[in-house]
Scaffold this motif. Structure first.
Motif, short mmCIF file in Angstrom:
data_model
loop_
_atom_site.label_atom_id
_atom_site.label_comp_id
_atom_site.label_asym_id
_atom_site.label_seq_id
_atom_site.Cartn_x
_atom_site.Cartn_y
_atom_site.Cartn_z
N ASP A 190 15.26 4.13 -16.20
CA ASP A 190 16.05 4.85 -17.20
C ASP A 190 16.65 6.10 -16.55
O ASP A 190 15.95 7.08 -16.31
CB ASP A 190 15.13 5.23 -18.37
N GLN A 191 17.96 6.07 -16.28
CA GLN A 191 18.60 7.17 -15.56
C GLN A 191 18.64 8.45 -16.39
O GLN A 191 18.64 9.55 -15.84
CB GLN A 191 20.00 6.77 -15.12
N GLY A 192 18.68 8.31 -17.70
CA GLY A 192 18.60 9.50 -18.55
C GLY A 192 17.26 10.18 -18.42
O GLY A 192 17.18 11.41 -18.32
N LEU A 193 16.19 9.38 -18.40
CA LEU A 193 14.85 9.93 -18.22
C LEU A 193 14.70 10.52 -16.84
O LEU A 193 14.08 11.58 -16.66
CB LEU A 193 13.81 8.84 -18.45
N VAL A 194 15.27 9.86 -15.84
CA VAL A 194 15.21 10.38 -14.47
C VAL A 194 15.88 11.75 -14.41
O VAL A 194 15.33 12.71 -13.84
CB VAL A 194 15.89 9.41 -13.48
N ALA A 195 17.08 11.87 -14.99
CA ALA A 195 17.79 13.15 -14.97
C ALA A 195 17.00 14.23 -15.67
O ALA A 195 16.95 15.39 -15.21
CB ALA A 195 19.17 12.98 -15.63
N THR A 196 16.37 13.89 -16.79
CA THR A 196 15.56 14.88 -17.51
C THR A 196 14.38 15.34 -16.67
O THR A 196 14.09 16.54 -16.58
CB THR A 196 15.04 14.27 -18.83
N GLN A 197 13.71 14.39 -16.03
CA GLN A 197 12.55 14.75 -15.21
C GLN A 197 12.94 15.54 -13.97
O GLN A 197 12.21 16.44 -13.55
CB GLN A 197 11.78 13.49 -14.81
N VAL A 198 14.09 15.23 -13.39
CA VAL A 198 14.55 16.01 -12.24
C VAL A 198 14.82 17.44 -12.66
O VAL A 198 14.46 18.39 -11.94
CB VAL A 198 15.82 15.36 -11.63
N ALA A 199 15.44 17.64 -13.81
CA ALA A 199 15.71 19.00 -14.30
C ALA A 199 14.41 19.76 -14.55
O ALA A 199 14.29 20.95 -14.22
CB ALA A 199 16.54 18.94 -15.58
N ILE A 200 13.42 19.08 -15.12
CA ILE A 200 12.11 19.71 -15.36
C ILE A 200 11.46 20.08 -14.03
O ILE A 200 10.90 21.18 -13.87
CB ILE A 200 11.20 18.77 -16.17
N ALA A 201 11.54 19.18 -13.06
CA ALA A 201 10.93 19.42 -11.76
C ALA A 201 11.60 20.59 -11.04
O ALA A 201 10.92 21.42 -10.42
CB ALA A 201 10.99 18.16 -10.90
N LYS A 202 12.92 20.68 -11.11
CA LYS A 202 13.63 21.78 -10.46
C LYS A 202 13.25 23.11 -11.09
O LYS A 202 13.06 24.12 -10.38
CB LYS A 202 15.14 21.55 -10.57
N ALA A 203 13.12 23.15 -12.42
CA ALA A 203 12.71 24.39 -13.09
C ALA A 203 11.29 24.78 -12.71
O ALA A 203 10.99 25.95 -12.46
CB ALA A 203 12.84 24.22 -14.60
N ALA A 204 10.40 23.78 -12.64
CA ALA A 204 9.01 24.06 -12.25
C ALA A 204 8.93 24.54 -10.81
O ALA A 204 8.15 25.44 -10.48
CB ALA A 204 8.15 22.81 -12.44
N LEU A 205 9.75 23.95 -9.94
CA LEU A 205 9.78 24.37 -8.54
C LEU A 205 10.32 25.78 -8.40
O LEU A 205 9.81 26.58 -7.61
CB LEU A 205 10.61 23.38 -7.72
N ASP A 206 11.36 26.10 -9.16
CA ASP A 206 11.90 27.47 -9.17
C ASP A 206 10.81 28.48 -9.50
O ASP A 206 10.64 29.49 -8.83
CB ASP A 206 13.02 27.58 -10.21
N GLN A 207 10.09 28.22 -10.59
CA GLN A 207 9.07 29.14 -11.06
C GLN A 207 7.94 29.26 -10.05
O GLN A 207 7.44 30.37 -9.77
CB GLN A 207 8.53 28.69 -12.41
N ALA A 208 7.51 28.14 -9.48
CA ALA A 208 6.42 28.16 -8.50
C ALA A 208 6.82 28.94 -7.26
O ALA A 208 6.03 29.72 -6.71
CB ALA A 208 6.02 26.73 -8.14
N ARG A 209 8.06 28.75 -6.78
CA ARG A 209 8.54 29.48 -5.61
C ARG A 209 8.58 30.98 -5.88
O ARG A 209 8.20 31.80 -5.04
CB ARG A 209 9.92 28.99 -5.21
N ALA A 210 9.08 31.35 -7.06
CA ALA A 210 9.21 32.77 -7.38
C ALA A 210 7.85 33.45 -7.46
O ALA A 210 7.65 34.54 -6.91
CB ALA A 210 9.97 32.94 -8.70
N VAL A 211 6.90 32.81 -8.14
CA VAL A 211 5.56 33.39 -8.26
C VAL A 211 4.90 33.47 -6.89
O VAL A 211 4.25 34.46 -6.54
CB VAL A 211 4.70 32.56 -9.23
N ASN A 212 5.05 32.42 -6.09
CA ASN A 212 4.48 32.42 -4.75
C ASN A 212 5.05 33.55 -3.90
O ASN A 212 4.33 34.24 -3.19
CB ASN A 212 4.75 31.08 -4.08
N GLY A 213 6.37 33.75 -3.99
CA GLY A 213 7.00 34.81 -3.20
C GLY A 213 6.53 36.20 -3.59
O GLY A 213 6.40 37.08 -2.74
N SER A 214 6.23 36.40 -4.87
CA SER A 214 5.79 37.72 -5.32
C SER A 214 4.37 38.03 -4.89
O SER A 214 3.95 39.19 -4.88
CB SER A 214 5.90 37.82 -6.84
#
Length: 264
Positions: A190-214
């Motif tokens: 399901d490409q719609g589900l894939v796109a949704t999960q990729v967006a969720i993963a990118k947001a989670a990665l953003d937050q994890a990188r930011a917290v790690n950097g601080s």
């Protein structure tokens, strides 16, 4: 206690997969997908930032040197390098080299002031080195590190893909979201589900990188003041010049690939 199976099952639940696995070898479609994806994708995510929980530092084992006992070696490292070291077996990404210092007993304290707060040390990450390959005594290829630093220590990202109980919770969030995007592609198509999960993963990665950097001590190379003032933003984050200051994300991280074809 978090296990690999728990990580996989959390990711499966994120794509509404009602079948949970008991192991990576239970021959279910979900387990087969996990057996293929889990280790390489987790290792890629571990390279996606200089995560503090993966930081490891070791004195490298010298394999070759240009000068041995005062004489030119008959089997030196490739020119123009002076030293060749063995890459640690659990090294996913080399961060930087630093010299080995000789420890000595403390002398008379310079001050007796209580609760003396010392500034965080600046870590010079500018010593040149390259990752390369050589061969062992049986002519098998082995990974090595070439540099001109004697008695070098390596600071690197250690492979903790098989030890999820050591992970930071923010990394665990990014990991399960990332795996869920691959499971969505492999198990549902399901490409719609894939796109949704990729967006969720990118947001989670953003937050994890930011917290790690601080939470990390900045790695600082020498940068002239005039260049520093141009490359550092008001928030102290210059993604186009990661060594200009500590940064939020900083240097030494790779892009993460997703099943949608995006790299982030």
């Amino acid at each position: 206690m978090t296990s690999i199976v728990n990580v996989v099952n959390m990711a499966l639940l994120q794509v509404s997969n009602r079948v949970q696995i008991n192991s990576l070898n239970d021959n279910s479609p979900a387990a087969n997908a996990a057996a293929l994806f889990y280790t390489p994708k987790t290792q890629a995510l571990l390279r996606a930032a200089p995560w503090t929980f993966t930081r490891k530092q070791v004195v490298l084992t010298q394999y070759k040197a240009a000068i041995v006992n005062g004489a030119v070696s008959s089997n030196p490292p490739p020119q123009q390098w002076q030293y060749e070291y063995l890459k640690p077996a659990d090294c996913l990404r080399a961060r930087f080299l630093q010299p080995t210092y000789t420890s000595s007993a403390a002398g008379t304290p310079m001050t007796t002031a209580p609760n003396l707060a010392l500034p965080a040390p600046q870590v010079n990450t500018s010593t040149p080195f390259v990752m390369a390959m050589d061969v062992d005594s049986n002519d098998n290829p082995i990974p090595v590190i070439l540099t001109n630093m004697e008695n070098a220590q390596l600071v690197y990202t250690a492979d903790l893909s098989q030890y999820p109980d050591m992970w930071d919770p923010m990394f665990l969030n990014a990991e399960t979201a990332m795996l869920a995007s691959f499971f969505a592609q492999a198990l549902t198509g399901d490409q719609g589900l894939v796109a949704t999960q990729v967006a969720i993963a990118k947001a989670a990665l953003d937050q994890a990188r930011a917290v790690n950097g601080s939470e990390a001590i900045p790695s600082v190379d020498h940068v002239p003041d005039w260049m520093r003032s141009r490359m550092v933003s008001a928030g102290g984050y210059a993604p186009w010049a990661p060594n200009a200051n500590g940064g939020v994300v900083g240097a030494m991280w790779d892009s993460m690939g997703f099943p949608s074809g995006q790299f982030y």
